[in-house]
Design a protein around this motif. Structure first.
Motif, PDB file in Angstrom:
ATOM      1  N   UNK A  38      45.335   8.812 -83.214  1.00 61.97           N
ATOM      2  CA  UNK A  38      45.656   7.786 -82.989  1.00 61.97           C
ATOM      3  C   UNK A  38      44.843   6.692 -83.475  1.00 61.97           C
ATOM      4  N   UNK A  39      45.347   5.606 -83.981  1.00 59.06           N
ATOM      5  CA  UNK A  39      44.122   4.672 -84.161  1.00 59.06           C
ATOM      6  C   UNK A  39      44.053   3.676 -83.133  1.00 59.06           C
ATOM      7  N   UNK A  40      44.561   4.133 -82.036  1.00 59.83           N
ATOM      8  CA  UNK A  40      43.783   2.697 -80.896  1.00 59.83           C
ATOM      9  C   UNK A  40      42.712   3.889 -80.450  1.00 59.83           C
ATOM     10  N   UNK A  41      42.420   3.799 -78.582  1.00 63.31           N
ATOM     11  CA  UNK A  41      41.681   4.735 -77.856  1.00 63.31           C
ATOM     12  C   UNK A  41      42.669   5.264 -76.819  1.00 63.31           C
ATOM     13  N   UNK A  42      41.828   6.775 -75.981  1.00 66.00           N
ATOM     14  CA  UNK A  42      42.426   7.288 -74.950  1.00 66.00           C
ATOM     15  C   UNK A  42      42.200   6.081 -73.830  1.00 66.00           C
ATOM     16  N   UNK A  43      43.120   6.332 -73.237  1.00 60.43           N
ATOM     17  CA  UNK A  43      43.432   5.324 -72.071  1.00 60.43           C
ATOM     18  C   UNK A  43      43.123   6.108 -70.965  1.00 60.43           C
ATOM     19  N   UNK A  44      42.108   6.834 -70.069  1.00 62.40           N
ATOM     20  CA  UNK A  44      42.250   8.100 -69.051  1.00 62.40           C
ATOM     21  C   UNK A  44      43.103   6.858 -67.866  1.00 62.40           C
ATOM     22  N   UNK A  93      34.707   8.483 -78.927  1.00 67.39           N
ATOM     23  CA  UNK A  93      35.460   8.481 -79.349  1.00 67.39           C
ATOM     24  C   UNK A  93      36.380   7.491 -78.292  1.00 67.39           C
ATOM     25  N   UNK A  94      36.893   6.053 -78.559  1.00 64.82           N
ATOM     26  CA  UNK A  94      37.160   4.962 -78.440  1.00 64.82           C
ATOM     27  C   UNK A  94      37.526   5.235 -76.825  1.00 64.82           C
ATOM     28  N   UNK A  95      37.136   4.911 -75.933  1.00 65.60           N
ATOM     29  CA  UNK A  95      37.806   5.363 -74.612  1.00 65.60           C
ATOM     30  C   UNK A  95      37.596   4.078 -73.864  1.00 65.60           C
ATOM     31  N   UNK A  96      38.962   3.833 -72.414  1.00 63.32           N
ATOM     32  CA  UNK A  96      38.583   3.490 -70.983  1.00 63.32           C
ATOM     33  C   UNK A  96      39.248   3.593 -69.873  1.00 63.32           C
ATOM     34  N   UNK A  97      38.983   3.263 -69.126  1.00 66.28           N
ATOM     35  CA  UNK A  97      39.915   3.910 -67.469  1.00 66.28           C
ATOM     36  C   UNK A  97      40.479   2.681 -66.883  1.00 66.28           C
ATOM     37  N   UNK A  98      41.844   3.350 -66.651  1.00 66.73           N
ATOM     38  CA  UNK A  98      43.071   2.072 -65.781  1.00 66.73           C
ATOM     39  C   UNK A  98      43.620   2.516 -65.356  1.00 66.73           C
ATOM     40  N   UNK A  99      43.329   2.209 -63.707  1.00 67.50           N
ATOM     41  CA  UNK A  99      43.725   2.423 -62.410  1.00 67.50           C
ATOM     42  C   UNK A  99      45.701   2.982 -62.749  1.00 67.50           C
ATOM     43  N   UNK A 100      45.782   3.997 -62.261  1.00 69.22           N
ATOM     44  CA  UNK A 100      47.028   3.112 -62.132  1.00 69.22           C
ATOM     45  C   UNK A 100      47.733   2.772 -61.202  1.00 69.22           C
ATOM     46  N   UNK A 146      48.392   0.020 -75.228  1.00 70.09           N
ATOM     47  CA  UNK A 146      49.164   0.468 -76.487  1.00 70.09           C
ATOM     48  C   UNK A 146      49.687   0.749 -77.391  1.00 70.09           C
ATOM     49  N   UNK A 147      50.342   0.581 -78.297  1.00 70.47           N
ATOM     50  CA  UNK A 147      51.530   1.700 -78.958  1.00 70.47           C
ATOM     51  C   UNK A 147      50.305   2.220 -79.637  1.00 70.47           C
ATOM     52  N   UNK A 148      49.669   1.908 -80.088  1.00 66.27           N
ATOM     53  CA  UNK A 148      47.812   2.723 -81.433  1.00 66.27           C
ATOM     54  C   UNK A 148      47.282   2.959 -79.842  1.00 66.27           C
ATOM     55  N   UNK A 149      47.457   3.780 -79.095  1.00 65.16           N
ATOM     56  CA  UNK A 149      46.882   4.648 -77.757  1.00 65.16           C
ATOM     57  C   UNK A 149      47.702   5.659 -77.662  1.00 65.16           C
ATOM     58  N   UNK A 150      46.439   6.025 -76.893  1.00 69.76           N
ATOM     59  CA  UNK A 150      46.859   7.515 -76.529  1.00 69.76           C
ATOM     60  C   UNK A 150      46.695   8.330 -74.336  1.00 69.76           C
ATOM     61  N   UNK A 151      47.430   8.048 -73.933  1.00 71.61           N
ATOM     62  CA  UNK A 151      47.071   7.952 -72.439  1.00 71.61           C
ATOM     63  C   UNK A 151      46.394   9.809 -71.914  1.00 71.61           C
ATOM     64  N   UNK A 152      45.290   9.992 -71.552  1.00 71.00           N
ATOM     65  CA  UNK A 152      44.952  11.204 -71.141  1.00 71.00           C
ATOM     66  C   UNK A 152      45.028  10.885 -69.189  1.00 71.00           C
ATOM     67  N   UNK A 153      45.826  11.503 -68.247  1.00 69.55           N
ATOM     68  CA  UNK A 153      46.736  11.572 -66.980  1.00 69.55           C
ATOM     69  C   UNK A 153      45.640  12.504 -66.714  1.00 69.55           C
ATOM     70  N   UNK A 189      51.594  11.102 -74.387  1.00 72.86           N
ATOM     71  CA  UNK A 189      50.471  11.249 -72.875  1.00 72.86           C
ATOM     72  C   UNK A 189      50.093  12.844 -72.820  1.00 72.86           C
ATOM     73  N   UNK A 190      48.850  12.733 -72.450  1.00 74.61           N
ATOM     74  CA  UNK A 190      48.329  14.333 -72.283  1.00 74.61           C
ATOM     75  C   UNK A 190      48.093  14.681 -71.149  1.00 74.61           C
ATOM     76  N   UNK A 191      48.299  15.260 -70.265  1.00 74.19           N
ATOM     77  CA  UNK A 191      48.929  15.185 -68.249  1.00 74.19           C
ATOM     78  C   UNK A 191      47.872  16.575 -68.266  1.00 74.19           C
ATOM     79  N   UNK A 192      46.667  16.303 -67.642  1.00 76.47           N
ATOM     80  CA  UNK A 192      45.902  17.310 -67.638  1.00 76.47           C
ATOM     81  C   UNK A 192      44.949  17.863 -65.616  1.00 76.47           C
ATOM     82  N   UNK A 193      46.343  18.749 -65.447  1.00 76.03           N
ATOM     83  CA  UNK A 193      46.417  19.249 -64.155  1.00 76.03           C
ATOM     84  C   UNK A 193      46.995  20.742 -64.068  1.00 76.03           C
ATOM     85  N   UNK A 194      47.034  20.908 -62.480  1.00 81.16           N
ATOM     86  CA  UNK A 194      47.119  22.220 -62.353  1.00 81.16           C
ATOM     87  C   UNK A 194      48.558  22.684 -62.227  1.00 81.16           C
ATOM     88  N   UNK A 195      49.634  21.507 -62.054  1.00 79.22           N
ATOM     89  CA  UNK A 195      50.819  21.546 -62.389  1.00 79.22           C
ATOM     90  C   UNK A 195      51.117  21.804 -62.900  1.00 79.22           C
TER      91      UNK A 195
END
Length: 333
Positions: A52-58, A80-87, A99-106, A130-136
């Protein structure tokens, strides 16, 4: 008497220790369990982030959100450029940060948080990976995700099996694993880490050069080889370095005379009044380049058991001097 007003049971120190041990065992087992399940989902997530050219949005709610903040900070500090955004805030305008250059790690253990579910369709419509980090694996979040990373745990460390404990430990460990795999893939070095930590001890050691801390110009004691002993002592005393360089007319370093040299000559009963700098100097002294790291100067002093070192330019001419006090003031040592 209601449960909320019932007297608390007497504290049992041994039970507290037993619960601590049990917590360690459960959380250690949760992390060990990840090893058997980490695989294609993990590696594909690393590849996706690298591309990705953008950031990882966690993103994450509750305790997963706290873990997410830490993961974002670790990613950002390791290349790795990254930031946290509250859902929850994302649904009320903060989604504009993504942005569309980003990737979301949920991050969510259940994958069914309402705040998370509300923004999943928007992310999909925008085409944001969207990368989902989940137990389900069958959760709403996992089914909407581009990639899924398994962080399932068999049970929480909480005796009630309710409070997020082992699950958040697993999330944190998986986030660290992502950061480590990414920094390795990027060829991230200690020097790169220091640049994002300039205020820390590592930053000072890896970013501070000898030229940043050395004495220069008239502050550097120096005499010509033909200087008499009185001139030598005046120069050494006036500059307060505890030593003076002996240099040629061109500035080439020929030798050094230190407080220690003076002490040894006095102990030997030498008649110093008629001596010249060339006769009492220590020839071919240790020197260091101005562009060397200050920590290298500290290592040189320790290895040679000296308290100061002369600094030379690329041509080998004297351009400065540094001692242990200078390095201490710069917090290099």
């Amino acid at each position: 008497m209601t449960a909320s007003t019932a007297a608390a049971p007497a504290f049992n120190a041994q039970r507290a220790i037993d619960l601590a041990h049990e917590t360690f065992d459960i959380e250690a087992a949760a992390i060990q369990g990840l090893k058997a399940r980490v695989g294609q989902g993990f590696t594909r997530a690393v590849e996706a982030i690298l591309q990705i050219p953008g950031r990882v949005v966690v993103m994450g709610m509750g305790k997963s959100g706290h873990v997410g903040r830490k993961i974002a900070a670790t990613l950002a500090s390791t290349g790795t450029p990254a930031m946290f955004v509250h859902p929850g805030e994302a649904s009320h305008g903060d989604l504009g940060m993504v942005t569309t250059s980003d990737l979301v790690l949920m991050i969510s253990n259940s994958g069914e948080s309402q705040e998370v579910a509300a923004i999943l369709p928007v992310l999909k419509r925008l085409g944001i990976p969207l990368v989902a980090m989940t137990g389900n694996s069958q959760s709403t979040m996992a089914l909407h995700a581009t990639l899924w990373i398994d962080t399932a745990v068999s049970k929480e460390a909480c005796p009630l099996n309710l409070a997020p404990t082992a699950s958040t430990t697993a999330q944190l460990a998986m986030g660290d694993a992502l950061a480590v795999a990414l920094l390795d893939a990027r060829g991230f070095r200690a020097e790169d880490f220091a640049r994002s930590h300039p205020g820390g001890a590592l930053g000072r050691k890896l970013l501070t050069h000898v030229s940043d801390v050395m004495r220069s110009g008239d502050a550097v004691p120096r005499v010509l080889p033909g200087a008499n002993f009185s001139e030598l002592m005046r120069e050494m005393s006036s500059k307060g370095l505890g030593a003076t360089a002996v240099v040629s007319e061109a500035g080439d370093v020929l030798g050094i005379f230190t407080d220690g040299d003076l002490r040894r000559l006095v102990e030997q009963g030498a008649d110093l009044r008629g001596k010249t700098a060339a006769e009492v100097m220590h020839a071919a002294p240790c020197t260091i380049g101005a562009h060397a790291l200050a920590v290298d100067a500290a290592d040189l002093m320790e290895a040679r058991r000296i308290t100061s070192v002369l600094v030379v330019d690329e041509a080998g001419r004297l351009c400065g001097a540094v001692n242990s006090n200078d390095l201490m003031r710069a917090k290099v040592i």
